[in-house]
Design a protein around this motif. Structure first.
Motif, PDB file in Angstrom:
ATOM      1  N   PHE A 144      -0.072 -10.524   7.222  1.00 47.35           N
ATOM      2  CA  PHE A 144       1.065 -11.443   7.309  1.00 47.35           C
ATOM      3  C   PHE A 144       1.287 -11.973   8.734  1.00 47.35           C
ATOM      4  O   PHE A 144       2.096 -12.874   8.924  1.00 47.35           O
ATOM      5  N   GLN A 145       0.601 -11.405   9.698  1.00 52.37           N
ATOM      6  CA  GLN A 145       0.718 -11.984  11.052  1.00 52.37           C
ATOM      7  C   GLN A 145      -0.071 -13.287  11.150  1.00 52.37           C
ATOM      8  O   GLN A 145       0.058 -14.025  12.121  1.00 52.37           O
ATOM      9  N   THR A 200       6.754  -7.436   3.611  1.00 46.23           N
ATOM     10  CA  THR A 200       5.797  -7.017   4.654  1.00 46.23           C
ATOM     11  C   THR A 200       6.532  -6.065   5.591  1.00 46.23           C
ATOM     12  O   THR A 200       7.711  -5.776   5.401  1.00 46.23           O
ATOM     13  N   GLY A 201       5.831  -5.569   6.602  1.00 42.47           N
ATOM     14  CA  GLY A 201       6.449  -4.653   7.562  1.00 42.47           C
ATOM     15  C   GLY A 201       7.568  -5.349   8.338  1.00 42.47           C
ATOM     16  O   GLY A 201       7.537  -6.565   8.538  1.00 42.47           O
ATOM     17  N   SER A 224      -2.018  -6.630   0.927  1.00 45.71           N
ATOM     18  CA  SER A 224      -1.679  -6.026   2.222  1.00 45.71           C
ATOM     19  C   SER A 224      -2.868  -6.224   3.153  1.00 45.71           C
ATOM     20  O   SER A 224      -3.860  -6.833   2.755  1.00 45.71           O
ATOM     21  N   THR A 277       0.837  -1.209   0.000  1.00 47.97           N
ATOM     22  CA  THR A 277       0.000   0.000   0.000  1.00 47.97           C
ATOM     23  C   THR A 277       0.866   1.252   0.000  1.00 47.97           C
ATOM     24  O   THR A 277       0.387   2.345  -0.280  1.00 47.97           O
ATOM     25  N   ILE A 306      11.941  -8.829  -0.749  1.00 57.14           N
ATOM     26  CA  ILE A 306      12.469  -7.567  -0.229  1.00 57.14           C
ATOM     27  C   ILE A 306      12.941  -7.860   1.193  1.00 57.14           C
ATOM     28  O   ILE A 306      12.132  -8.211   2.060  1.00 57.14           O
ATOM     29  N   ILE A 307      14.248  -7.763   1.410  1.00 56.73           N
ATOM     30  CA  ILE A 307      14.759  -8.137   2.736  1.00 56.73           C
ATOM     31  C   ILE A 307      15.417  -6.907   3.368  1.00 56.73           C
ATOM     32  O   ILE A 307      14.717  -5.960   3.723  1.00 56.73           O
ATOM     33  N   SER A 308      16.742  -6.888   3.465  1.00 57.42           N
ATOM     34  CA  SER A 308      17.427  -5.747   4.093  1.00 57.42           C
ATOM     35  C   SER A 308      18.931  -5.930   3.898  1.00 57.42           C
ATOM     36  O   SER A 308      19.416  -7.070   3.790  1.00 57.42           O
ATOM     37  N   ASN A 366      -4.664  -3.656   4.813  1.00 61.67           N
ATOM     38  CA  ASN A 366      -5.565  -2.522   4.999  1.00 61.67           C
ATOM     39  C   ASN A 366      -6.327  -2.237   3.694  1.00 61.67           C
ATOM     40  O   ASN A 366      -5.780  -1.687   2.747  1.00 61.67           O
ATOM     41  N   ARG A 377       8.419   3.419   7.255  1.00 62.59           N
ATOM     42  CA  ARG A 377       9.272   2.601   8.129  1.00 62.59           C
ATOM     43  C   ARG A 377      10.533   3.405   8.512  1.00 62.59           C
ATOM     44  O   ARG A 377      10.958   3.403   9.658  1.00 62.59           O
ATOM     45  N   TYR A 378      11.097   4.098   7.546  1.00 57.80           N
ATOM     46  CA  TYR A 378      12.278   4.919   7.805  1.00 57.80           C
ATOM     47  C   TYR A 378      11.941   6.010   8.824  1.00 57.80           C
ATOM     48  O   TYR A 378      12.700   6.244   9.771  1.00 57.80           O
ATOM     49  N   PRO A 413      17.150  -3.315   0.737  1.00 58.41           N
ATOM     50  CA  PRO A 413      17.132  -1.858   0.902  1.00 58.41           C
ATOM     51  C   PRO A 413      18.124  -1.389   1.956  1.00 58.41           C
ATOM     52  O   PRO A 413      18.293  -2.027   3.003  1.00 58.41           O
ATOM     53  N   GLY A 424       7.189  -1.663  -1.202  1.00 56.58           N
ATOM     54  CA  GLY A 424       6.288  -2.574  -1.912  1.00 56.58           C
ATOM     55  C   GLY A 424       5.495  -1.821  -2.963  1.00 56.58           C
ATOM     56  O   GLY A 424       5.421  -2.237  -4.127  1.00 56.58           O
ATOM     57  N   TYR A 469      19.038   2.599   3.762  1.00 56.71           N
ATOM     58  CA  TYR A 469      18.158   3.644   4.278  1.00 56.71           C
ATOM     59  C   TYR A 469      17.365   4.257   3.133  1.00 56.71           C
ATOM     60  O   TYR A 469      17.939   4.872   2.236  1.00 56.71           O
ATOM     61  N   GLY A 489       5.394   2.704   0.557  1.00 54.87           N
ATOM     62  CA  GLY A 489       6.807   2.364   0.730  1.00 54.87           C
ATOM     63  C   GLY A 489       7.395   1.544  -0.404  1.00 54.87           C
ATOM     64  O   GLY A 489       7.069   1.732  -1.579  1.00 54.87           O
TER      65      GLY A 489
HETATM   66  N1  LIG Z   1      12.745   1.796   4.331  1.00 55.64           N
HETATM   67  C1  LIG Z   1      13.935   1.392   4.747  1.00 55.64           C
HETATM   68  O1  LIG Z   1      14.843   2.221   4.973  1.00 55.64           O
HETATM   69  C2  LIG Z   1      14.200  -0.082   4.936  1.00 55.64           C
HETATM   70  C3  LIG Z   1      15.540  -0.490   5.137  1.00 55.64           C
HETATM   71  C4  LIG Z   1      15.803  -1.846   5.318  1.00 55.64           C
HETATM   72  C5  LIG Z   1      14.765  -2.752   5.306  1.00 55.64           C
HETATM   73  N2  LIG Z   1      13.482  -2.331   5.122  1.00 55.64           N
HETATM   74  C6  LIG Z   1      12.435  -3.351   5.131  1.00 55.64           C
HETATM   75  O2  LIG Z   1      11.715  -3.352   3.901  1.00 55.64           O
HETATM   76  C7  LIG Z   1      10.357  -3.721   4.150  1.00 55.64           C
HETATM   77  C8  LIG Z   1       9.425  -2.654   3.602  1.00 55.64           C
HETATM   78  O3  LIG Z   1       9.749  -1.442   4.252  1.00 55.64           O
HETATM   79  P1  LIG Z   1       9.023  -0.057   3.948  1.00 55.64           P
HETATM   80  O4  LIG Z   1      10.018   0.969   4.315  1.00 55.64           O
HETATM   81  O5  LIG Z   1       8.412  -0.050   2.614  1.00 55.64           O
HETATM   82  O6  LIG Z   1       7.866  -0.098   5.072  1.00 55.64           O
HETATM   83  P2  LIG Z   1       6.469   0.682   5.156  1.00 55.64           P
HETATM   84  O7  LIG Z   1       6.534   1.993   4.443  1.00 55.64           O
HETATM   85  O8  LIG Z   1       6.105   0.655   6.590  1.00 55.64           O
HETATM   86  O9  LIG Z   1       5.460  -0.243   4.338  1.00 55.64           O
HETATM   87  C9  LIG Z   1       5.158  -1.536   4.785  1.00 55.64           C
HETATM   88  C10 LIG Z   1       4.104  -2.157   3.880  1.00 55.64           C
HETATM   89  O10 LIG Z   1       3.858  -3.468   4.356  1.00 55.64           O
HETATM   90  C11 LIG Z   1       2.465  -3.619   4.667  1.00 55.64           C
HETATM   91  N3  LIG Z   1       2.336  -4.405   5.886  1.00 55.64           N
HETATM   92  C12 LIG Z   1       2.863  -4.127   7.097  1.00 55.64           C
HETATM   93  N4  LIG Z   1       2.535  -5.083   7.966  1.00 55.64           N
HETATM   94  C13 LIG Z   1       1.763  -5.967   7.293  1.00 55.64           C
HETATM   95  C14 LIG Z   1       1.099  -7.165   7.645  1.00 55.64           C
HETATM   96  N5  LIG Z   1       1.153  -7.654   8.896  1.00 55.64           N
HETATM   97  N6  LIG Z   1       0.402  -7.830   6.709  1.00 55.64           N
HETATM   98  C15 LIG Z   1       0.323  -7.352   5.444  1.00 55.64           C
HETATM   99  N7  LIG Z   1       0.918  -6.212   5.037  1.00 55.64           N
HETATM  100  C16 LIG Z   1       1.631  -5.536   5.958  1.00 55.64           C
HETATM  101  C17 LIG Z   1       1.915  -2.223   4.847  1.00 55.64           C
HETATM  102  O11 LIG Z   1       0.555  -2.271   4.438  1.00 55.64           O
HETATM  103  P3  LIG Z   1      -0.716  -1.867   5.336  1.00 55.64           P
HETATM  104  O12 LIG Z   1      -1.222  -0.635   4.688  1.00 55.64           O
HETATM  105  O13 LIG Z   1      -1.629  -3.017   5.160  1.00 55.64           O
HETATM  106  O14 LIG Z   1      -0.235  -1.642   6.727  1.00 55.64           O
HETATM  107  C18 LIG Z   1       2.782  -1.419   3.878  1.00 55.64           C
HETATM  108  O15 LIG Z   1       2.224  -1.454   2.591  1.00 55.64           O
HETATM  109  C19 LIG Z   1      10.224  -3.917   5.664  1.00 55.64           C
HETATM  110  O16 LIG Z   1      10.348  -5.266   5.990  1.00 55.64           O
HETATM  111  C20 LIG Z   1      11.391  -3.101   6.199  1.00 55.64           C
HETATM  112  O17 LIG Z   1      11.824  -3.533   7.459  1.00 55.64           O
HETATM  113  C21 LIG Z   1      13.182  -1.028   4.920  1.00 55.64           C
END
Ligand SMILES: NC(=O)c1ccc[n+]([C@@H]2O[C@H](COP(=O)([O-])OP(=O)(O)OC[C@H]3O[C@@H](n4cnc5c(N)ncnc54)[C@H](OP(=O)(O)O)[C@@H]3O)[C@@H](O)[C@H]2O)c1
Length: 262
Positions: free
Chosen positions: A66-67, A93-94, A38, A16, A142-144, A40, A194-195, A187, A20, A189, A18
């Motif tokens: 995903f929980q 996922t988150g 997702s 929804t 998508i990991i880290s 929501n 999430r950031y 990814p 994804g 930063y 970030g």
């Molecule tokens: N951004 C960074 O700097 C960074 C760096 C390293 C790793 N990561 C990793 O990359 C992944 C994506 O990060 P992001 O920055 O894009 O995060 P984000 O902006 O928080 O987006 C997370 C997405 O995952 C969905 N989601 C969260 N929890 C969920 C669940 N339980 N079931 C289904 N959908 C769920 C959310 O949808 P809803 O609308 O349904 O909540 C949202 O679309 C994460 O695992 C994060 O830890 C990110």
């Protein structure tokens, strides 16, 4: 270079917003029909409307949390019963809650393992028969960057990301003969919710301002800035394209050069 995905069907999770959503948006721009998954529904409806349709792509969504791995299984099975073709799966996922590994309750590891590895596995098992039949397959996780260099303060996340990387590399070996590639995109930063959350936590923990914390991140990034979600999405879309047909089993960092490893 052939980047065209016209007529290809993608399922993109955690999409929804970030990383994804950015991946889904780039896949749609290359012509793919995209199904967002997702938890929501309101945000999913809005996100679907923001995907490109200039090539008559048809986009839709699935609601699952995903929980709850059973929800994910049921959502993907229902989807496949109505839309039997899937070519591309993007697992995401988150991220798990932060904190030192030594302080994490055993249950936190189990929860994260279920939300990440088990859900990813359910999705792969569900779509692989369809992908095999279609003759075009791309699985992206998508990991880290923590897969290559654990990040202090993300103990559970570091652990689970490593498990996914090993699982994915194993699958890359098993599925290659069917023309299916399995790759991880890592990814660094990147500016997303999430950031912002990570930034807020560091502000509360240290009493520093957002600018001071960001300067601390950027000092270790050769490109001297935080990444943009669309830059990450472009890397995912490339790996999903015909041009990336011979890239399999890799971990691709999209981190501005942050990783100190080769
Ligand atoms: N951004 C960074 O700097 C960074 C760096 C390293 C790793 N990561 C990793 O990359 C992944 C994506 O990060 P992001 O920055 O894009 O995060 P984000 O902006 O928080 O987006 C997370 C997405 O995952 C969905 N989601 C969260 N929890 C969920 C669940 N339980 N079931 C289904 N959908 C769920 C959310 O949808 P809803 O609308 O349904 O909540 C949202 O679309 C994460 O695992 C994060 O830890 C990110």
């Amino acid at each position: 270079m052939n980047l065209e995905l016209t007529g290809k069907y993608a399922v993109v999770c955690g999409s929804t917003q970030g990383l994804g959503f950015a991946s889904a948006a780039e896949l749609a721009l290359l012509g793919a029909h995209v199904t967002l998954l997702s938890r929501n529904e309101e945000k999913l409806i809005e996100a679907v409307q923001n995907l490109d349709t200039s090539l008559q792509q048809k986009h839709t969504y699935l609601v699952a949390d995903f929980q709850f791995p059973d929800q994910v299984k049921s959502a993907i099975e229902t989807h496949l019963s109505k839309n039997p073709v899937v070519n591309i799966l993007v697992n995401n996922t988150g991220g798990p809650k932060g904190g030192a590994a030594i302080d994490a309750a055993t249950n936190e590891f189990l929860t994260a393992f279920n939300s990440h590895l088990i859900c990813n596995h359910i999705l792969v098992q569900a779509v692989v028969p369809s992908v095999k039949t279609s003759g075009y397959g791309r699985i992206i996780n998508i990991i880290s960057i923590s897969v290559k260099q654990p990040i202090p303060g993300l103990g559970v996340s570091n652990t689970i990301r490593g498990a996914i990387a090993s699982w994915a590399k194993t699958l890359a070996g098993e599925l290659g003969e069917y023309g299916i590639t399995v790759n991880n995109v890592l990814p660094g930063y990147t500016k997303t919710s999430r950031y912002d959350h990570v930034l807020q936590n560091k502000m509360s923990a240290t009493g520093k301002s957002a600018r001071e914390i960001e300067e601390g991140f950027v000092v270790d990034i050769p490109l001297k800035r935080i990444g943009k979600a669309e830059e990450f999405g472009a890397a995912v879309a490339f790996l999903c394209s015909p041009a990336a047909a011979y890239i399999n089993g890799i971990n691709l960092p999209v981190d501005g050069g942050w990783l100190a490893t080769l």
